[in-house]
Each structure stands twice: as C-alpha cells, then as structure tokens.
Design a protein around this motif. Structure first.
Motif, PDB file in Angstrom:
ATOM      1  N   ASP A   8      15.067   1.860  -2.411  1.00  0.00           N
ATOM      2  CA  ASP A   8      14.402   0.556  -2.369  1.00  0.00           C
ATOM      3  C   ASP A   8      15.328  -0.578  -2.813  1.00  0.00           C
ATOM      4  O   ASP A   8      15.003  -1.752  -2.653  1.00  0.00           O
ATOM      5  N   ASN A  34      12.318   2.267   2.015  1.00  0.00           N
ATOM      6  CA  ASN A  34      11.280   2.970   1.232  1.00  0.00           C
ATOM      7  C   ASN A  34      10.900   4.275   1.927  1.00  0.00           C
ATOM      8  O   ASN A  34      11.342   4.568   3.057  1.00  0.00           O
ATOM      9  N   GLN A  55      12.403   7.370  -7.312  1.00  0.00           N
ATOM     10  CA  GLN A  55      11.545   6.325  -7.868  1.00  0.00           C
ATOM     11  C   GLN A  55      11.516   5.111  -6.933  1.00  0.00           C
ATOM     12  O   GLN A  55      12.407   4.263  -6.946  1.00  0.00           O
ATOM     13  N   MET A  56      10.481   5.055  -6.070  1.00  0.00           N
ATOM     14  CA  MET A  56      10.317   3.914  -5.157  1.00  0.00           C
ATOM     15  C   MET A  56       8.844   3.503  -5.150  1.00  0.00           C
ATOM     16  O   MET A  56       7.966   4.370  -5.303  1.00  0.00           O
ATOM     17  N   PRO A  57       8.578   2.226  -4.981  1.00  0.00           N
ATOM     18  CA  PRO A  57       7.166   1.788  -4.933  1.00  0.00           C
ATOM     19  C   PRO A  57       6.478   2.305  -3.668  1.00  0.00           C
ATOM     20  O   PRO A  57       7.112   2.589  -2.656  1.00  0.00           O
ATOM     21  N   GLY A  58       5.159   2.421  -3.745  1.00  0.00           N
ATOM     22  CA  GLY A  58       4.404   2.921  -2.593  1.00  0.00           C
ATOM     23  C   GLY A  58       4.579   4.422  -2.476  1.00  0.00           C
ATOM     24  O   GLY A  58       4.183   5.183  -3.371  1.00  0.00           O
ATOM     25  N   ASN A  60       6.652   7.504  -2.961  1.00  0.00           N
ATOM     26  CA  ASN A  60       7.883   7.868  -3.657  1.00  0.00           C
ATOM     27  C   ASN A  60       8.690   8.910  -2.857  1.00  0.00           C
ATOM     28  O   ASN A  60       8.254   9.399  -1.815  1.00  0.00           O
TER      29      ASN A  60
END
Length: 506
Positions: A8, A34, A55-58, A60
C-alpha cells in the motif's frame, strides 16, 4: 517470469521494483496498491511470483493470498512484513507462502530470496514441460497403436471405446477413414500432419507405414460428411512439400460403429487407385461402381487364408486359387465384368497383406477392363507374378530370425516407451505385420509380451532390498507406481509388496 509487487506504500513498491529490475533482467514487473487490486490483476497477469505486504488497509495480505490461491494455485508467494512473529509465520505456512522478507531488508537479502524462489519456479516449469513432452510422446505411440488395432483386427483386451476415451478424443456414433498416400521417397513431416489432425478434436492418426497414413475421423453431427472430410483434406494437403509433390487422399464411407471401421479403411485405399485425378482426393462413393463390393466377413476369411499361404511361401497355391476362381466363374456363366471385380478383390487383399509386411507395390489393380476371359487370365497371372516377385525381393533383404530379433529388441528396451512403430523401424517391417507374426508365433500381442518382460525384470530387482518400489517402477519402464502395482497384481495375482515380502523371507 512475471512478478507482482503488492504494497500500500508507493515508495516501498517503487523501491522493490528498482531493486528487482536491476538484478533480474528477464522478468516482467507489475505493481498493485492493495490486496483487492492484486487479486483482480492476478487473473489477467498470471504472475509466477507475488511479493505480498501483509499489513494493508481493507483486504490484508493473508486475505489476498487466500483469494488468489483459489484460482491460481501455481503462484509462489513471498511474504513482506515488518513483523516476523510466530503467528505471522504460522498463518503464512498454512497458506503455502514459500519465503519471507522482513522490512527493512538489505538489497542482498532481497535479491537472494527472490532469486531462490524464481529458480524454484523455473525448475518446476522445466519439469512440467518435460512431463508434458513425455506424456505427448507416450500418447502419440498409444494413438498409433489403437489405430493399428482398429484397422487390422488386432484389438487389445480393453474395449476400444475405453481406449479412445483415454486419448480424450471426441467420439461419435459414426466414423470414416481417410488414407493419405505419399509418393515413394517424398519428405513427410509426420508431426505436422498429426498436429493438423489433432486440431479437428475428433480424429485418430495412425503410423506412417510404407506410403500410407490412415486417419480415423469421427463424424460431426452438425456438419455434412463431405464438408468435414474436404476441410481436413485441405488442411493435410497444405503441408505437402513441395506443393506439387502428388500427395493423394482416399476417403471411405461413413459407418455407425467402430467394429465396421475396417470396411471404411478398405474403401479409402481403393479410392486411391487413380492418383492422376485433377483433384488430389477421391471418395470411395465416386469409384465403387467400377470396383468390387467388399463383404467384411468374407474379406476377413480370405485374409486369413491368403495370409497363411503367403506366410508359408505357397505361391503356387495362390496361383491355383486365382485360377480356380476364374475357371469357376467362367463355367457358372458369370459376366466378364463381375469376374474381374471378384479377382480385383482377391488381388487387393493380397496387396494389402504384403503392404502390412512392408513390401512396396507400385500398382496392384487392373489397368483396363478385359474383353475376354483369355485376356483376363493373362493379365491376372502377370499381376500375381509381379506381386510374388516384389515379395521375394523383400524377403531376401530380411536378415536372420525376425521373431527372435523382435523378441530380443523388446527384452533389451522393455524399460522404454516402445511401440509397434518403434519396433518397425528397428527390424524394417510394418507395425501391422509385426503384430500379426507376434500373435502367430507367440500366441500373444506385443503389448502383453512387453508387460511380461517388465514384470520379470521387476521380480529380479525386488531381490535387492536396497531398491525402493518406486525406483523399481521407473527402472522397468512405468511412470506411475500405482499403475505398476495394478499391472503386477493382474499378472501375478499378488501385489508387488506382498510378492517382495515373501521373496525376502525365503
């Protein structure tokens, strides 16, 4: 090699791409910001390796890997994370992640890790390519042997329908035979012809025997017979080199069962009787009025009788058979045309038996319609003398005991993927004739003899306790231990493991 970088953070992606681009020149690189985008890109891009940030938003990294795995099981995942904890490692192992890179990491470590995974992918691709090549080779040998069995009445113990399905050929209730006839000495790119035939998705191609290549074609229900045949004819003739090399194709009639396919084959051969036609192919239906009507049962009976006489070298009896047929027809008041048709059938059967033996005949049919019985008798004797001369000239070229040579060749090469065609090249006889003399002298077909050789060799190898059953499987010519076990148990009424246990306790 295709590599997808998923992170990300754009700076992280760009840095990773720069490192990989400098150190691996033969890879294609793409980025995804992502997990969701990565999963979507994977379907089209089909990456070999994915460097996945966790570790990524939305969605993972673990969720993205799980989703991508459902449709792309071949992908190798490298986990990229700042947290090298046991929980992370455990989750990664469950998803099949092959390695990991801890942020931040030295360039050297990144290159080593990615290089190791790329090497693993490369090795697997080579192994897969080799496996596919081996499978293609084995299936090609299998296919030509099936055609041999279908057309020359040497049917394997497994039902023909099952054999055809093993090749993943689209079979239908109706089928017909085409025979490609090539001039003596002309170049034939057999693999290219085979590829053309395979693309029809409903045909089996036999081995090149002498000047002939037989092709069994299954009728397409949504297409007219002549349209289907002419389309395949054009595809095959386009391969002739040079283009004016006088390839010719005979096409037999359509029949509703594989048991009748020999009839269509015989018809396709007769349709090649005149290769001087303006077009390079001919349907049997266009010439059948001037040629004998072939009764399949009668033909089989005559073949057996004629084969026996030729095999025993009793040419005088063959001449007598022809003479008696002619005299009997004349006494019975049969028409001259009908008598010539019956003699043509007789001569045709002789010529096909000799062709199976590898004897080349430039012509085997009457070149004119006789005007009286005296002329017909004279022409018949001349035809038969020419055929006899060709047979004897061929026999002089055969060295030693043919059966013994064949047996020894099979015994020596039993661990290889040998077929009738392979043996044919070794001993200079056609695959069909080899199959016939095998049954004649040994009472079994060559497949059973080959199996017996392999099983006997396996029994000897089992005396060595250091050899594993898997090693023995490969050493005797099988590629699958489970299949070897089934064959062994069928032949010996006991599994190889049980046999070996008894052997080593004696």
């Amino acid at each position: 090699m295709k590599v997808l970088i998923v992170d990300d953070e754009q700076v992280e992606r760009e840095t990773m791409q720069a490192i990989l681009g400098r150190n691996f020149v033969q890879i294609e690189l793409k980025q995804a910001p992502n997990g969701r985008v990565a999963a979507e890109m994977a379907e089209e891009f089909q990456p070999d390796v994915v460097l996945m940030d966790i570790q990524m938003p939305g969605m993972n990294g673990f969720e993205a890997i799980e989703k991508m795995n459902t449709k792309n099981r071949h992908i190798k995942f490298i986990m990229v994370t700042a947290y090298a904890t046991f929980d992370y490692a455990h989750s990664a192992m469950k998803l099949g992640v092959v390695d990991y890179i801890v942020k931040p990491s030295k360039v050297k470590n990144i290159v080593e890790t990615v290089g190791k995974v790329l090497k693993q992918v490369e090795d697997e691709k080579k192994e897969m390519s080799k496996k596919r090549y081996n499978e293609d080779t084995v299936m090609s040998l299998f296919e030509t042997d099936i055609v041999t069995q279908l057309l020359f009445d040497h049917v394997h113990e497994v039902h023909i329908d099952q054999l055809v399905r093993l090749l993943d050929i689209k079979i239908t209730q109706e089928s017909f035979v085409m025979t490609l006839l090539v001039p003596l000495g002309s170049e034939v790119d057999y693999p290219s012809i085979r590829e053309k035939v395979r693309r029809t998705e409903g045909a089996l191609i036999g081995a090149l025997s002498g000047r002939q290549i037989p092709i069994i074609v299954f009728r397409k229900q949504d297409q007219k017979f002549q349209r289907q045949a002419s389309s395949l004819v054009r595809e095959i003739l386009s391969l002739a080199q040079p283009p004016d090399s006088q390839w010719f194709i005979g096409i037999g009639n359509v029949y509703r069962s594989l048991e009748q396919i020999r009839q269509s084959y015989q018809e396709s051969l007769i349709a090649t009787k005149d290769t001087t036609l303006s077009q390079s192919y001919c349907y049997y239906s266009e010439v059948r009025e001037e040629l004998p009507s072939l009764d399949d049962k009668k033909v089989k009976q005559q073949e057996e009788q004629i084969f026996r006489l030729i095999h025993d070298g009793k040419w005088e009896e063959l001449h007598a058979e022809m003479s008696n047929l002619l005299i009997g027809s004349e006494k019975d008041g049969s028409s001259l045309l009908r008598t010539q048709q019956r003699l043509t059938e007789f001569v045709w059967i002789i010529s096909q038996i000799l062709n199976d033996m590898g004897v080349e005949l430039d012509s085997y049919l009457y070149t004119f319609t006789a005007t009286d019985f005296r002329q017909l008798r004279s022409e018949t004797n001349y035809l038969l003398q020419r055929i006899e001369h060709a047979y004897k000239a061929h026999s002089l070229n055969l060295e030693g005991d043919t059966i013994q040579r064949i047996k020894q060749y099979v015994i020596r090469h039993a661990d290889q993927d040998i077929s009738l065609q392979t043996i044919s090249k070794e001993v200079g006889l056609s695959p069909i004739y080899i199959s016939k003399i095998f049954k004649e002298h040994l009472g079994i077909n060559y497949i059973n003899f080959l199996t017996e050789c392999r099983i006997e060799k396996a029994k000897k190898l089992m005396r060595d306790p250091e050899k594993s059953m898997k090693e023995i499987t490969f050493e005797v010519g099988y590629h699958d231990p489970n299949y070897f076990s089934k064959v062994f148990k069928k032949m010996c009424q006991i599994s190889p493991t049980e046999y070996r246990k008894k052997l080593l306790t004696i």
